[in-house]
Design a protein around this motif. Structure first.
Motif, PDB file in Angstrom:
ATOM      1  N   ALA A  46       5.244 -47.864  40.578  1.00  0.00           N
ATOM      2  CA  ALA A  46       5.764 -46.585  40.623  1.00  0.00           C
ATOM      3  C   ALA A  46       6.266 -46.107  42.048  1.00  0.00           C
ATOM      4  N   SER A  47       5.860 -46.560  43.105  1.00  0.00           N
ATOM      5  CA  SER A  47       6.002 -46.348  44.133  1.00  0.00           C
ATOM      6  C   SER A  47       7.288 -47.319  44.878  1.00  0.00           C
ATOM      7  N   ALA A  48       7.437 -48.240  43.899  1.00  0.00           N
ATOM      8  CA  ALA A  48       8.586 -49.156  44.618  1.00  0.00           C
ATOM      9  C   ALA A  48      10.128 -48.463  43.685  1.00  0.00           C
ATOM     10  N   GLN A  49       9.320 -48.081  43.020  1.00  0.00           N
ATOM     11  CA  GLN A  49      11.000 -47.587  42.335  1.00  0.00           C
ATOM     12  C   GLN A  49      10.663 -46.139  42.649  1.00  0.00           C
ATOM     13  N   HIS A  50       9.877 -45.424  43.154  1.00  0.00           N
ATOM     14  CA  HIS A  50      10.640 -43.859  43.247  1.00  0.00           C
ATOM     15  C   HIS A  50      11.683 -44.247  45.006  1.00  0.00           C
ATOM     16  N   ILE A  51      10.706 -45.247  45.704  1.00  0.00           N
ATOM     17  CA  ILE A  51      11.360 -45.405  46.385  1.00  0.00           C
ATOM     18  C   ILE A  51      13.150 -46.214  46.703  1.00  0.00           C
ATOM     19  N   LEU A  52      12.723 -46.975  46.095  1.00  0.00           N
ATOM     20  CA  LEU A  52      14.441 -48.125  45.281  1.00  0.00           C
ATOM     21  C   LEU A  52      15.206 -46.780  44.479  1.00  0.00           C
ATOM     22  N   GLY A  53      14.207 -45.480  44.412  1.00  0.00           N
ATOM     23  CA  GLY A  53      15.250 -44.796  43.661  1.00  0.00           C
ATOM     24  C   GLY A  53      16.202 -43.917  43.968  1.00  0.00           C
ATOM     25  N   SER A  54      15.157 -43.808  45.663  1.00  0.00           N
ATOM     26  CA  SER A  54      15.716 -42.353  46.999  1.00  0.00           C
ATOM     27  C   SER A  54      15.910 -43.546  47.945  1.00  0.00           C
ATOM     28  N   VAL A 115       9.381 -51.499  54.449  1.00  0.00           N
ATOM     29  CA  VAL A 115       8.700 -51.365  53.100  1.00  0.00           C
ATOM     30  C   VAL A 115      10.787 -51.629  52.083  1.00  0.00           C
ATOM     31  N   MET A 116      11.781 -51.271  52.701  1.00  0.00           N
ATOM     32  CA  MET A 116      12.524 -51.299  52.239  1.00  0.00           C
ATOM     33  C   MET A 116      13.291 -52.509  52.247  1.00  0.00           C
ATOM     34  N   PRO A 117      13.557 -53.594  53.629  1.00  0.00           N
ATOM     35  CA  PRO A 117      14.393 -54.659  53.236  1.00  0.00           C
ATOM     36  C   PRO A 117      13.333 -55.577  52.259  1.00  0.00           C
ATOM     37  N   THR A 118      11.887 -55.359  52.229  1.00  0.00           N
ATOM     38  CA  THR A 118      11.219 -56.156  51.094  1.00  0.00           C
ATOM     39  C   THR A 118      11.474 -55.709  49.623  1.00  0.00           C
ATOM     40  N   LEU A 133       6.066 -58.615  46.010  1.00  0.00           N
ATOM     41  CA  LEU A 133       6.915 -57.445  46.326  1.00  0.00           C
ATOM     42  C   LEU A 133       6.990 -56.271  46.354  1.00  0.00           C
ATOM     43  N   GLN A 134       6.069 -55.573  45.484  1.00  0.00           N
ATOM     44  CA  GLN A 134       5.174 -54.740  45.423  1.00  0.00           C
ATOM     45  C   GLN A 134       3.949 -54.491  45.878  1.00  0.00           C
ATOM     46  N   ALA A 135       3.202 -55.770  46.491  1.00  0.00           N
ATOM     47  CA  ALA A 135       2.606 -55.808  47.093  1.00  0.00           C
ATOM     48  C   ALA A 135       2.420 -56.043  48.475  1.00  0.00           C
ATOM     49  N   LEU A 136       3.405 -56.516  48.893  1.00  0.00           N
ATOM     50  CA  LEU A 136       3.718 -56.153  49.994  1.00  0.00           C
ATOM     51  C   LEU A 136       4.372 -55.110  50.697  1.00  0.00           C
ATOM     52  N   ALA A 137       4.922 -54.590  49.499  1.00  0.00           N
ATOM     53  CA  ALA A 137       5.410 -53.558  50.158  1.00  0.00           C
ATOM     54  C   ALA A 137       4.527 -52.501  50.091  1.00  0.00           C
TER      55      ALA A 137
END
Length: 247
Positions: A46-54, A115-118, A133-137
């Motif tokens: 969910a965190s990755a989805q929120h970051i990529l979405g905003s 985080v974003m490049p990952t 990728l989510q675990a790395l972020a």
């Protein structure tokens, strides 16, 4: 033309207050609003989805974090000039604590920038599955949190030293010094518990940081609106100068 603090201490005080207010507001936006809006504790997907979405909001938060560190440097210098008449050696200790804090905080932002490049890099997406990728972020974000807490431990000691000097100054209200020292204690309890007793940290946050918000906000607004008692500041400055004049 350089405006000397001996001539215009009030100008310096108000600049320091404005910088301090920027530090508080931008820090609250970046570490408070952006983090709470995009990071879902315990849910990397969910965190990755929120970051990529905003992405714009995420990058704006990081930019605000960097502005905080940039503003903190001249703010530290002006606080040194303002509190130097009280005890030159002790304010130097406060400056060193704060510079270490700023350095660690600045380095901590490297983890956020990663985080974003990952998450978004096409090469990474071909080499790793989404969960990796989510675990790395998540690891990068947690590393930032650890480094940020360490930086605030040093800043907590800065608040203790500066609060003591404000209390002793005579040209600031004593209550400001007490509030700044309470802010320092607040940071130390919050950050040591976050690093070494996370269960305790979960129970006492965010309430434990309320004294820090009150103390820092009060000091910044006092500097911005009221400044220093000029007569008493110059009296302390003259007394300190006379100590260093050969008889």
């Amino acid at each position: 033309m350089i405006i000397r603090i001996e001539t215009y201490p009030q100008v310096y005080a108000r600049i320091a207050g404005a910088l301090y207010l920027v530090v508080i507001l931008f820090g609250a936006f970046a570490e408070g609003y952006v983090t709470n809006a995009l990071i879902v504790p315990g849910d990397p997907a969910a965190s990755a989805q929120h970051i990529l979405g905003s992405p714009g909001l995420w990058q704006l938060g990081i930019a605000c974090n960097l502005i905080v560190a940039l503003c903190a440097v001249p703010q530290t210098w002006i606080e040194y000039l303002l509190l130097r008449p009280v005890d030159k050696n002790l304010i130097l200790l406060g400056v060193f604590f704060n510079l270490v804090s700023i350095a660690i905080e600045s380095i901590a932002k490297l983890f956020l920038l990663a985080v974003m490049p990952t998450l978004a890099n096409a090469g990474h997406q071909n080499a790793f599955d989404p969960q990796q990728l989510q675990a790395l972020a998540t690891m990068a974000f947690r590393s930032h949190g650890i480094a940020f807490n360490i930086s605030l431990i040093f800043f907590g000691f800065t608040c203790l030293v500066n609060g003591y000097l404000v209390f002793r100054s005579g040209y600031f209200p004593k209550v400001l010094g007490v509030l700044m020292q309470l802010a320092g204690v607040s940071y130390l309890i919050a950050c040591f518990s976050a690093l070494f007793a996370p269960e305790l940290s979960d129970r006492i946050r965010p309430a434990i940081l309320l004294p820090a918000l009150i103390g820092e906000s009060s000091f910044s607004l006092w500097l911005l609106i009221k400044g220093v008692d000029i007569a008493k500041w110059r009296e302390r400055l003259a007394a300190q100068t006379s100590k260093h004049v050969p008889a």
